[in-house]
Design a protein around this motif. Structure first.
Motif, PDB file in Angstrom:
ATOM      1  N   ILE A 180       0.843  -1.201   0.000  1.00  0.00           N
ATOM      2  CA  ILE A 180       0.000   0.000   0.000  1.00  0.00           C
ATOM      3  C   ILE A 180       0.879   1.253   0.000  1.00  0.00           C
ATOM      4  N   ARG A 181       1.902   1.242   0.853  1.00  0.00           N
ATOM      5  CA  ARG A 181       2.803   2.397   0.943  1.00  0.00           C
ATOM      6  C   ARG A 181       3.524   2.637  -0.380  1.00  0.00           C
ATOM      7  N   GLU A 182       4.028   1.579  -0.983  1.00  0.00           N
ATOM      8  CA  GLU A 182       4.753   1.716  -2.252  1.00  0.00           C
ATOM      9  C   GLU A 182       3.858   2.301  -3.347  1.00  0.00           C
ATOM     10  N   GLN A 183       2.611   1.869  -3.388  1.00  0.00           N
ATOM     11  CA  GLN A 183       1.706   2.378  -4.412  1.00  0.00           C
ATOM     12  C   GLN A 183       1.383   3.855  -4.183  1.00  0.00           C
ATOM     13  N   LEU A 184       1.241   4.252  -2.918  1.00  0.00           N
ATOM     14  CA  LEU A 184       0.971   5.659  -2.612  1.00  0.00           C
ATOM     15  C   LEU A 184       2.166   6.537  -3.000  1.00  0.00           C
ATOM     16  N   ILE A 185       3.354   6.096  -2.652  1.00  0.00           N
ATOM     17  CA  ILE A 185       4.552   6.875  -2.979  1.00  0.00           C
ATOM     18  C   ILE A 185       4.741   6.971  -4.491  1.00  0.00           C
ATOM     19  N   LYS A 186       4.499   5.878  -5.187  1.00  0.00           N
ATOM     20  CA  LYS A 186       4.630   5.875  -6.646  1.00  0.00           C
ATOM     21  C   LYS A 186       3.613   6.817  -7.277  1.00  0.00           C
ATOM     22  N   TYR A 187       2.373   6.785  -6.758  1.00  0.00           N
ATOM     23  CA  TYR A 187       1.326   7.659  -7.305  1.00  0.00           C
ATOM     24  C   TYR A 187       1.685   9.126  -7.057  1.00  0.00           C
ATOM     25  N   LYS A 188       2.226   9.419  -5.885  1.00  0.00           N
ATOM     26  CA  LYS A 188       2.640  10.783  -5.556  1.00  0.00           C
ATOM     27  C   LYS A 188       3.717  11.252  -6.521  1.00  0.00           C
ATOM     28  N   SER A 189       4.650  10.370  -6.822  1.00  0.00           N
ATOM     29  CA  SER A 189       5.756  10.716  -7.719  1.00  0.00           C
ATOM     30  C   SER A 189       5.284  10.970  -9.143  1.00  0.00           C
ATOM     31  N   LEU A 190       4.345  10.159  -9.618  1.00  0.00           N
ATOM     32  CA  LEU A 190       3.882  10.264 -11.009  1.00  0.00           C
ATOM     33  C   LEU A 190       2.838  11.354 -11.211  1.00  0.00           C
ATOM     34  N   ASN A 222     -13.541  10.390   2.862  1.00  0.00           N
ATOM     35  CA  ASN A 222     -13.663  10.460   4.314  1.00  0.00           C
ATOM     36  C   ASN A 222     -12.371  10.014   4.993  1.00  0.00           C
ATOM     37  N   MET A 223     -11.762   8.945   4.471  1.00  0.00           N
ATOM     38  CA  MET A 223     -10.538   8.422   5.076  1.00  0.00           C
ATOM     39  C   MET A 223      -9.381   9.426   4.942  1.00  0.00           C
ATOM     40  N   LEU A 224      -9.295  10.097   3.795  1.00  0.00           N
ATOM     41  CA  LEU A 224      -8.241  11.098   3.620  1.00  0.00           C
ATOM     42  C   LEU A 224      -8.414  12.244   4.605  1.00  0.00           C
ATOM     43  N   ILE A 225      -9.629  12.689   4.779  1.00  0.00           N
ATOM     44  CA  ILE A 225      -9.891  13.780   5.718  1.00  0.00           C
ATOM     45  C   ILE A 225      -9.510  13.359   7.134  1.00  0.00           C
ATOM     46  N   ILE A 226      -9.849  12.103   7.501  1.00  0.00           N
ATOM     47  CA  ILE A 226      -9.471  11.564   8.814  1.00  0.00           C
ATOM     48  C   ILE A 226      -7.950  11.626   8.989  1.00  0.00           C
ATOM     49  N   CYS A 227      -7.234  11.422   7.889  1.00  0.00           N
ATOM     50  CA  CYS A 227      -5.765  11.423   7.921  1.00  0.00           C
ATOM     51  C   CYS A 227      -5.174  12.814   7.708  1.00  0.00           C
ATOM     52  N   GLY A 228      -6.018  13.844   7.702  1.00  0.00           N
ATOM     53  CA  GLY A 228      -5.531  15.213   7.564  1.00  0.00           C
ATOM     54  C   GLY A 228      -5.218  15.612   6.143  1.00  0.00           C
ATOM     55  N   LEU A 273       1.847  15.681   0.131  1.00  0.00           N
ATOM     56  CA  LEU A 273       1.713  14.589   1.099  1.00  0.00           C
ATOM     57  C   LEU A 273       3.002  14.404   1.896  1.00  0.00           C
ATOM     58  N   SER A 274       2.865  14.409   3.215  1.00  0.00           N
ATOM     59  CA  SER A 274       4.023  14.187   4.078  1.00  0.00           C
ATOM     60  C   SER A 274       4.171  12.692   4.379  1.00  0.00           C
ATOM     61  N   LYS A 275       5.329  12.330   4.852  1.00  0.00           N
ATOM     62  CA  LYS A 275       5.569  10.938   5.233  1.00  0.00           C
ATOM     63  C   LYS A 275       4.619  10.524   6.348  1.00  0.00           C
ATOM     64  N   LYS A 276       4.345  11.436   7.265  1.00  0.00           N
ATOM     65  CA  LYS A 276       3.438  11.152   8.376  1.00  0.00           C
ATOM     66  C   LYS A 276       2.028  10.876   7.875  1.00  0.00           C
ATOM     67  N   GLN A 277       1.563  11.665   6.895  1.00  0.00           N
ATOM     68  CA  GLN A 277       0.224  11.463   6.351  1.00  0.00           C
ATOM     69  C   GLN A 277       0.123  10.129   5.607  1.00  0.00           C
ATOM     70  N   ILE A 278       1.160   9.806   4.849  1.00  0.00           N
ATOM     71  CA  ILE A 278       1.169   8.525   4.131  1.00  0.00           C
ATOM     72  C   ILE A 278       1.150   7.366   5.121  1.00  0.00           C
ATOM     73  N   ASN A 279       1.954   7.459   6.174  1.00  0.00           N
ATOM     74  CA  ASN A 279       1.980   6.395   7.183  1.00  0.00           C
ATOM     75  C   ASN A 279       0.624   6.231   7.865  1.00  0.00           C
ATOM     76  N   LYS A 280      -0.020   7.378   8.145  1.00  0.00           N
ATOM     77  CA  LYS A 280      -1.345   7.338   8.785  1.00  0.00           C
ATOM     78  C   LYS A 280      -2.366   6.678   7.857  1.00  0.00           C
TER      79      LYS A 280
END
Length: 399
Positions: free
Chosen positions: A267-277, A298-304, A314-321
């Protein structure tokens, strides 16, 4: 020969009908404690009656029974799901199979099954007497005497098919039969959590649920409801964990993986890849992992992460959350709710008391026990009914 069936439910009716058909000279009577017949058949499958399952091999069927399990293998060899389908067809009831292998009458109406049973009972002169709650059962010489709230009855053979009625189980316990404690099975989880607010009706194709502090874990479709979580994954957990969850008074934590086939690092790898592209895209507008849009927002808002955030923000903290919430979101369960109107109970008369070749009580000849009064229960999918049909058929063969 007088045969009395106590209980006007699925197991009771199927036993009575087949006894009468195989033995035309027998006097067969059904005693029902209420003024309603086949009430569980009525509500099954949301009123469509999930009458059985397409899986016909005994070795497959036994895997769907938290209580009963492998002991039912010999039972299903004698009368399996395909036999029930053929029986219904012989009575003019056609069935259909859905994608998950559940089977229903083609009318999509439980009334079709009810009408079939009532019609057969009438054709075979099965007497049905309602409002007869059993208060005593005793063996006198070679006969059985049944006392109800309204009358006394005598029979050569008796079938107990009263469901998980505590009153009936107490009477059988008074006869010396051993029983397992009764606990609810097949229920949904009550959860009050802001992460689920306003998301009622949203479903997930394949989620994974773990109950913390136990080995209980299941995967499958998941549904957010007004009161918490439901769906096959939850119902399977409630069935397999019936006794454990009762022991903690239905207060426990669960971990939910909404993308059940992915691990946290994936999940983390896909988020980081999407952020990069896609640095300029606003993540809130592009649901990933095939998640429902409203849930994703809703989930994104929960994660700030709101609609002002571009992927590059996107910060590393937000991605981890976000990874944590999607992979192992922790929720506190504070109770249970009945699944629709379908009541299933774990526990009942122990199978060691019954000869499963005949369903006759080992201690008492000519006393048969079938249905949910036994320590047999199954997952959703037509399996609970099939246990009733198989037992009823075997009883009728033996009698």
């Amino acid at each position: 020969m007088k045969v009395i069936v106590i209980g006007g439910g699925a197991a009771g009716f199927f036993s009575a009908i087949n006894i009468a058909e195989k033995n035309p000279g027998y006097q067969v009577t059904i005693l029902e404690k209420t003024n309603k017949l086949l009430s569980k058949v009525k509500v099954s499958g949301g009123g469509r009656c999930n009458v059985t399952n397409e899986r016909a091999k005994p070795s497959e069927l036994v895997n769907f029974y938290p209580r009963g399990g492998k002991k039912l293998h010999q039972v299903f060899k004698k009368f399996t799901t395909s036999d029930m389908v053929n029986w219904l067809k012989s009575k003019g009831v056609e069935t259909k199979t859905e994608n998950d292998l559940r089977m229903f009458p083609i009318t999509d109406s439980s009334q079709t099954i009810i009408d079939c049973f009532l019609s057969e009972a009438n054709r075979l002169n099965v007497q049905i007497i309602q409002n007869q709650s059993m208060t005593r059962i005793e063996q006198i010489a070679y006969k059985w005497k049944i006392t109800t709230t309204n009358s006394d009855f005598e029979a050569d053979k008796v079938i107990i098919a009263t469901g998980s009625s505590p009153a009936s189980l107490n009477l059988l316990s008074d006869l010396g039969l051993e029983l397992s404690a009764l606990e609810p099975s097949l229920f949904t989880f009550n959860i009050k959590d802001e992460r689920l607010n306003q998301l009622q009706g949203i479903s997930f194709t394949n989620a994974n649920i773990k109950i913390t502090g136990s080995k209980l874990e299941e995967s499958g479709p998941l549904l957010i409801t007004h009161w918490g979580l439901s769906g096959p994954a939850i119902l399977k957990l409630s069935a397999w964990g019936a006794y454990h969850l009762a022991s903690v008074d239905y207060q426990f934590d669960i971990l939910v993986n909404y993308v059940g086939n992915l691990k946290s690092e994936e999940i983390r790898e896909q988020l980081i890849k999407y952020k990069s592209l896609n640095p300029k895209r606003k993540l809130i507008n592009y649901p990933l992992f095939e998640l429902p849009k409203r849930f994703w927002e809703n989930m994104l808002i929960i994660c700030g992460i709101d609609d002002n955030h571009s992927c590059s923000d996107l910060s590393k903290k937000q991605i981890n959350k976000l990874v944590e919430e999607l992979y192992q979101g922790r929720y506190k369960v504070t109770g249970k709710s009945t699944f629709k109107d379908e009541f299933v109970t774990a526990g009942g008369i122990k199978l060691a008391e019954i000869d499963l070749n005949t369903f006759e009580c080992k201690r008492y000849p000519n006393l048969y026990i079938a249905g949910e009064v036994l320590d047999i229960d199954a997952l959703t999918g037509g399996f609970n009914f099939q246990a009733c049909w198989s037992a009823g058929w075997i009883i009728s063969d033996n009698i």
